[in-house]
Write a protein that holds these residues in place. Structure first.
Motif, PDB file in Angstrom:
ATOM      1  N   GLU A  58      72.638  22.908  61.770  1.00  0.00           N
ATOM      2  CA  GLU A  58      72.193  24.298  61.695  1.00  0.00           C
ATOM      3  C   GLU A  58      72.414  24.811  60.263  1.00  0.00           C
ATOM      4  OE1 GLU A  58      71.321  27.653  61.914  1.00  0.00           O
ATOM      5  OE2 GLU A  58      69.894  26.554  63.139  1.00  0.00           O
ATOM      6  N   TYR A 104      69.030  28.054  70.957  1.00  0.00           N
ATOM      7  CA  TYR A 104      69.364  26.654  71.205  1.00  0.00           C
ATOM      8  C   TYR A 104      69.820  26.437  72.648  1.00  0.00           C
ATOM      9  CZ  TYR A 104      69.361  25.132  66.282  1.00  0.00           C
ATOM     10  OH  TYR A 104      69.005  24.796  65.007  1.00  0.00           O
ATOM     11  N   VAL A 129      71.086  31.956  66.926  1.00  0.00           N
ATOM     12  CA  VAL A 129      71.381  30.572  67.283  1.00  0.00           C
ATOM     13  C   VAL A 129      71.764  30.460  68.749  1.00  0.00           C
ATOM     14  CG1 VAL A 129      73.090  28.751  66.930  1.00  0.00           C
ATOM     15  CG2 VAL A 129      71.969  29.795  64.965  1.00  0.00           C
ATOM     16  N   VAL A 185      65.320  19.630  69.246  1.00  0.00           N
ATOM     17  CA  VAL A 185      66.376  19.477  70.256  1.00  0.00           C
ATOM     18  C   VAL A 185      65.854  19.816  71.651  1.00  0.00           C
ATOM     19  CG1 VAL A 185      68.273  19.826  68.658  1.00  0.00           C
ATOM     20  CG2 VAL A 185      67.231  21.810  69.754  1.00  0.00           C
ATOM     21  N   GLN A 186      64.554  19.821  71.814  1.00  0.00           N
ATOM     22  CA  GLN A 186      63.948  20.071  73.108  1.00  0.00           C
ATOM     23  C   GLN A 186      63.292  18.797  73.627  1.00  0.00           C
ATOM     24  OE1 GLN A 186      61.345  23.292  71.977  1.00  0.00           O
ATOM     25  NE2 GLN A 186      62.877  24.860  72.407  1.00  0.00           N
ATOM     26  N   LEU A 191      64.204  24.120  66.270  1.00  0.00           N
ATOM     27  CA  LEU A 191      64.335  24.101  67.728  1.00  0.00           C
ATOM     28  C   LEU A 191      63.555  22.985  68.422  1.00  0.00           C
ATOM     29  CD1 LEU A 191      64.367  27.875  68.617  1.00  0.00           C
ATOM     30  CD2 LEU A 191      66.219  26.236  68.879  1.00  0.00           C
ATOM     31  N   GLY A 247      79.053  25.009  69.135  1.00  0.00           N
ATOM     32  CA  GLY A 247      78.418  23.938  68.389  1.00  0.00           C
ATOM     33  C   GLY A 247      79.380  22.786  68.182  1.00  0.00           C
ATOM     34  N   GLU A 285      64.167  31.018  78.177  1.00  0.00           N
ATOM     35  CA  GLU A 285      63.671  30.149  77.121  1.00  0.00           C
ATOM     36  C   GLU A 285      62.168  30.291  77.007  1.00  0.00           C
ATOM     37  OE1 GLU A 285      64.984  26.325  78.340  1.00  0.00           O
ATOM     38  OE2 GLU A 285      67.025  26.609  77.592  1.00  0.00           O
ATOM     39  N   GLN A 313      74.433  23.161  71.764  1.00  0.00           N
ATOM     40  CA  GLN A 313      73.849  21.897  71.304  1.00  0.00           C
ATOM     41  C   GLN A 313      73.229  22.027  69.912  1.00  0.00           C
ATOM     42  OE1 GLN A 313      74.827  19.374  73.115  1.00  0.00           O
ATOM     43  NE2 GLN A 313      75.685  20.907  74.526  1.00  0.00           N
ATOM     44  N   TYR A 314      74.091  22.186  68.938  1.00  0.00           N
ATOM     45  CA  TYR A 314      73.707  22.166  67.524  1.00  0.00           C
ATOM     46  C   TYR A 314      74.944  21.804  66.721  1.00  0.00           C
ATOM     47  CZ  TYR A 314      75.438  26.940  68.169  1.00  0.00           C
ATOM     48  OH  TYR A 314      76.197  28.030  68.532  1.00  0.00           O
ATOM     49  N   THR A 331      65.969  28.104  61.424  1.00  0.00           N
ATOM     50  CA  THR A 331      66.411  27.871  62.799  1.00  0.00           C
ATOM     51  C   THR A 331      65.255  27.686  63.766  1.00  0.00           C
ATOM     52  OG1 THR A 331      68.486  29.054  62.445  1.00  0.00           O
ATOM     53  CG2 THR A 331      67.698  28.889  64.718  1.00  0.00           C
TER      54      THR A 331
END
Length: 859
Positions: free
Chosen positions: A517, A547, A543, A507-508, A504, A587, A858, A551-552, A500
């Motif tokens: 996932e 995230y 998770v 998706v950033q 990350l 998700g 974050e 958004q997964y 996981t």
């Protein structure tokens, strides 16, 4: 000193960005200029190519026409720069910059500041030691997902302020240096006046805010704009919310960005194995179109269809292999599947039924039979030679799982991480990149709704570092921009098969919208097999913490793994429970074709990708010819026709779950909260959206769990009485009283039979009272910004007049208190430095009024 360090950090971050010309101009008409001339010094000097910053003798201005206006132009990267003018070439001649137009470094030294964006800046003429009219723009971006391109301001002031042409959305970026969610910039103007402006979330006019009529004034084109009055020496615009006429501070922040895919349930299909329309034993587009009504007939009133709203097609471009992951023509359909016209007919039929379609796009490698590679092999001087990776000798290193990655070919070695017949593309070659971006636009223009990206973590190698390189991340940012330029709503979902935390970064920073996932999928299947909630609970918390919210992509198994029916020992009760779990979790869920009927498949990849089982008749109803691969032996028992006739079948269970998810905004968009249950095998969690919650209780054990008690420590639900309904069975399950913290404890559902082994309750909570248990408490709200926070200070603002003192407490998801304090007035600050990344609940009590707010930290 803190400010100087911040500016330096900004400049370092700007390195490598587009350079722009910056022109300084100063009026020396009231000064006697010495023979050494006029200079300017500041933080721009080293970036502009001078030996060092803050040297008063190296950057000279000139006055060739003798009008006393001295100027110099330098080229600098985009960034924020401090400077001051020097009459002479030593610090004794430095100007005293007024505080009204300068920044104090904390030691009494005041400097001018200039922001350089994506265009040339020609600063207005300012008298030495004096100020031009100052105009400060500010906008509150609370609740907005700020574009990777940043926030800008446009208007009819830009040319006067030296920022190129008016309404250039690239020229003037705003900054949020203190992390309070308010983006701002200050410019100088040669004269007072009234100016029209708008803010831009990004750097194109299409991303400009729509100013409401209540505070908008039409410009010459009829576009509504804001108006700034700049008649004083220093002028500040209100820091209203982006696209609004009021401040953000009065609105509690309980929202987060969602997209069309958060409303979707996807279905993964290998076209070759779904339905054959012409008897050649291979599935095709025409057969797929024939079976769309099984997936979704387009009529919400019917219940015979599965109810999915998205399709992921495994590779359907021209390829010599059955699986299609080695492409020979990126702009052609696989001949076995049908013509481009037949693909387009399928796409139109899917869209007519409300089904979005994404397709596999293989960016990492091509087929060795692709004309690009054939040309590259034929000659070391071929135009496409550098579209692949070559070495005169074997570099010697192996791949991530110990495999050979350098393959001998015609006296050289060619790199291919998966197979010698799937050579990796060289993304460092600009011509290759342009060709692939062209491919990405080609299918979007055909109407596909996005892409699933195969093997995304291997795109760009850095020597022997073969995965997760910074160059891959940068490439994905470019891919994002290429895709969104054609379809701003297109979905990108990546296969970054890693743990996981390693997933990350993908998706950033506007790289991919989703990634699969894998750790969560493994945890779901293991929890159901083992009858234990502990590891799955921990993975869910991780998770949800890491995230971007929702958004997964969730799933059980896919085309590269043994089918979940085999992994769960062909146990239908466990299959039903696994489905209930991932279709009620946050998700975006993806089903693998045939999963819903209990298709088996283990061992070789072909066995995991066998033809779909439609009937118990000849060849499972897949084809009238010889199937491209043998049918599963279990097809006579596990097929669509048989399952449709059995109300208790796995298929009908999937239909029910998907229907509930489609009907429930809370199950699609609600945030996740851990809950506790009194029975150890029971995994409990809640989804909360607005003022509704769904409490999921999954008995992972094989024995009945009786009627366990449940608790939630805190949420954003208002206090009051809530009616509880078990959604799957449609039964009433009593009421629950939610306290002032949005939680409850020791609650038991009533009217339901015992929670059986491998059974899952979906308990919907809907308010029947308007804060009935909190009628003595006044309406109360507060806001937190920035939210999400990146560490550092978070501003807390009360929306109403507080009592003399207010108390603030912060709890993590498992109820542990991480902060407590008191403050007076309407605002306070929380220092999140040292807090782990994750979701927190902030509870504020002012007198008898209590409010709870979510805060995301974050890193």
């Amino acid at each position: 000193m803190k400010l100087v360090l911040l500016i330096c950090a900004l400049l370092i971050g700007a390195a490598g960005t587009q350079a722009a010309q910056l022109t300084f101009r100063v009026d020396m008409g009231m000064r006697t200029v010495p023979a050494s001339g006029v200079h300017v010094a500041g933080t721009f000097q080293a970036p502009a190519g001078f030996p060092a910053n803050w040297n008063p003798a190296t950057t000279a201005l000139t006055d060739p026409d003798g009008d006393h206006i001295w100027e110099v132009s330098v080229t600098v990267p985009a960034g924020v720069y401090l400077y001051k003018f020097v009459n002479g070439n030593t610090w004794s001649g430095a100007e005293a910059v007024p505080t009204s137009c300068g920044l104090d470094d904390g030691g009494g030294n005041v400097n001018r500041q200039v922001v350089v964006g994506g265009a040339a800046v020609r600063l207005p003429i300012v008298a030495f030691g004096d100020c031009a009219t100052q105009l400060r723009f500010a906008v509150n971006m609370t609740g907005q997902t700020v574009s990777r391109a940043g926030v800008h301001v446009i208007g009819n002031f830009q040319a006067l302020a030296g920022y190129g042409a008016n309404n250039d959305a690239t020229a003037l970026p705003l900054r949020d240096d203190d992390g309070d969610g308010i983006y701002e910039v200050q410019v100088g103007l040669p004269a007072p006046g009234l100016f029209q402006y708008r803010f831009v979330n990004g750097n194109t006019l299409a991303q400009a805010e729509t100013v409401p009529a209540a505070c908008g004034t039409a410009d010459a084109t009829g576009t509504l704009t804001r108006v700034a009055t700049a008649t004083a020496a220093v002028n500040t615009t209100p820091s209203y919310c982006f696209g609004a006429c009021a401040a953000c501070s009065g609105t509690p922040i309980t929202t987060y960005a969602t997209h069309w895919w958060n409303d979707a349930v996807f279905y993964e299909i290998l076209v070759r194995s779904f339905q054959d329309s012409n008897g050649d034993g291979k599935g095709d587009f025409a057969g797929l179109t024939q079976k769309l009504d099984y997936l979704n007939d387009g009529n919400p009133a019917t219940t015979a269809d599965l109810g999915i709203t998205g399709i992921w097609l495994m590779p359907m471009m021209e390829s010599p292999s059955y699986h299609g992951y080695d492409v020979t023509n990126y702009k052609a359909t696989e001949a076995d599947y049908g013509s481009m016209a037949e693909f387009e007919a399928f796409l139109a039929a899917a869209h007519q039924r409300g089904i979005k379609v994404i397709i596999d796009l293989v960016l990492n490698h091509s087929s060795s039979q692709h004309p690009w590679f054939q040309q590259a092999v034929s000659s070391s001087t071929s135009p496409t030679r550098d579209w692949y990776r070559w070495s005169a000798t074997n570099p010697g290193y192996l791949g991530p799982w110990g495999q050979t990655v350098w393959h001998p070919r015609n006296g050289s070695f060619n790199y291919g991480i998966f197979w010698n017949e799937m050579p990796d593309l060289n993304w460092r070659n600009p011509q290759l990149k342009a060709a692939m971006w062209d491919v990405s636009r080609f299918w979007l223009r055909k109407g596909v709704d996005g892409y699933r990206l195969d093997a995304v973590k291997y795109l760009v190698e850095n020597g022997p570092t073969l995965e997760d390189t910074p160059e891959t991340m940068t490439l994905l940012e470019e891919f994002h921009d290429s895709v969104r330029a054609v379809n701003p709503a297109a979905l990108t979902v990546g296969e970054a098969w890693s743990n996981t935390r390693a997933v990350l970064p993908y998706v950033q920073k506007d790289r991919l919208d989703l990634c699969f996932e894998f750790d969560l999928a493994t945890s779901i299947v293991a929890a159901v097999n083992q009858g234990s909630a502990t590891n799955l609970r921990n993975q869910l918390n991780l998770v949800t913490t890491l995230y971007p919210k929702l958004q997964y992509a969730t799933f059980l198994t896919n085309h590269d793994q043994n089918r979940v029916f085999d992994v769960l020992g062909s146990n239908l009760a466990r299959m039903k429970q696994a489905a209930a779990l991932y279709l009620t979790m946050p998700g975006v869920p993806f089903l693998y074709y045939g999963e819903e009927i209990g298709m088996a498949g283990s061992g070789p990849d072909e066995s995991k990708r066998r033809p779909m089982q439609w009937t118990a008749g000849s060849r499972a109803g897949f084809t009238t010819g010889n199937p491209w691969y043998s049918i599963n032996p279990n097809y006579t028992q596990f097929n669509v026709a048989t399952a449709q006739a059995d109300p208790a079948s796995l298929l009908n269970h999937y239909k029910k779950l998907i229907g509930l998810r489609n009907a429930s905004e809370t199950l699609r968009k609600g945030y996740y909260l851990p809950a506790t249950a009194s029975a150890a095998p029971v995994l409990a969690y809640a989804r909360v959206f607005g003022q509704e919650a769904v409490l999921v209780a999954a008995n992972l054990g094989s024995n009945a769990a009786g009627n366990p008690t449940f608790a939630i420590d805190m949420s954003t639900l208002v206090a009051g009485t809530y009616q509880v309904t078990e959604l799957y069975g449609g039964q009433l399950a009593g009421t629950v009283t939610v306290n002032s913290q949005g939680g409850f404890s020791s609650w038991t559902a009533t009217g339901l039979p015992a929670l059986a082994g491998n059974q899952t309750w979906m308990l919907r909570l809907r308010s029947t009272t308007a804060t009935s248990t909190a009628s003595a408490q006044p309406a109360f709200a507060f806001a937190l910004f920035p939210n999400p926070a990146a560490g550092g200070p978070v501003r807390l603002a009360l929306a109403a007049a507080p009592a003399a003192h207010s108390q603030v407490q912060v709890f993590d998801l498992v109820g542990k208190q991480v902060y407590t304090g008191r403050f007076a007035g309407n605002t306070s600050a929380l220092d999140t430095n040292g807090w782990a990344a994750g979701t927190y609940f902030v509870r504020v009590q002012s007198g008898t009024a209590v409010a709870v707010q979510r805060l995301v930290v974050e890193r």
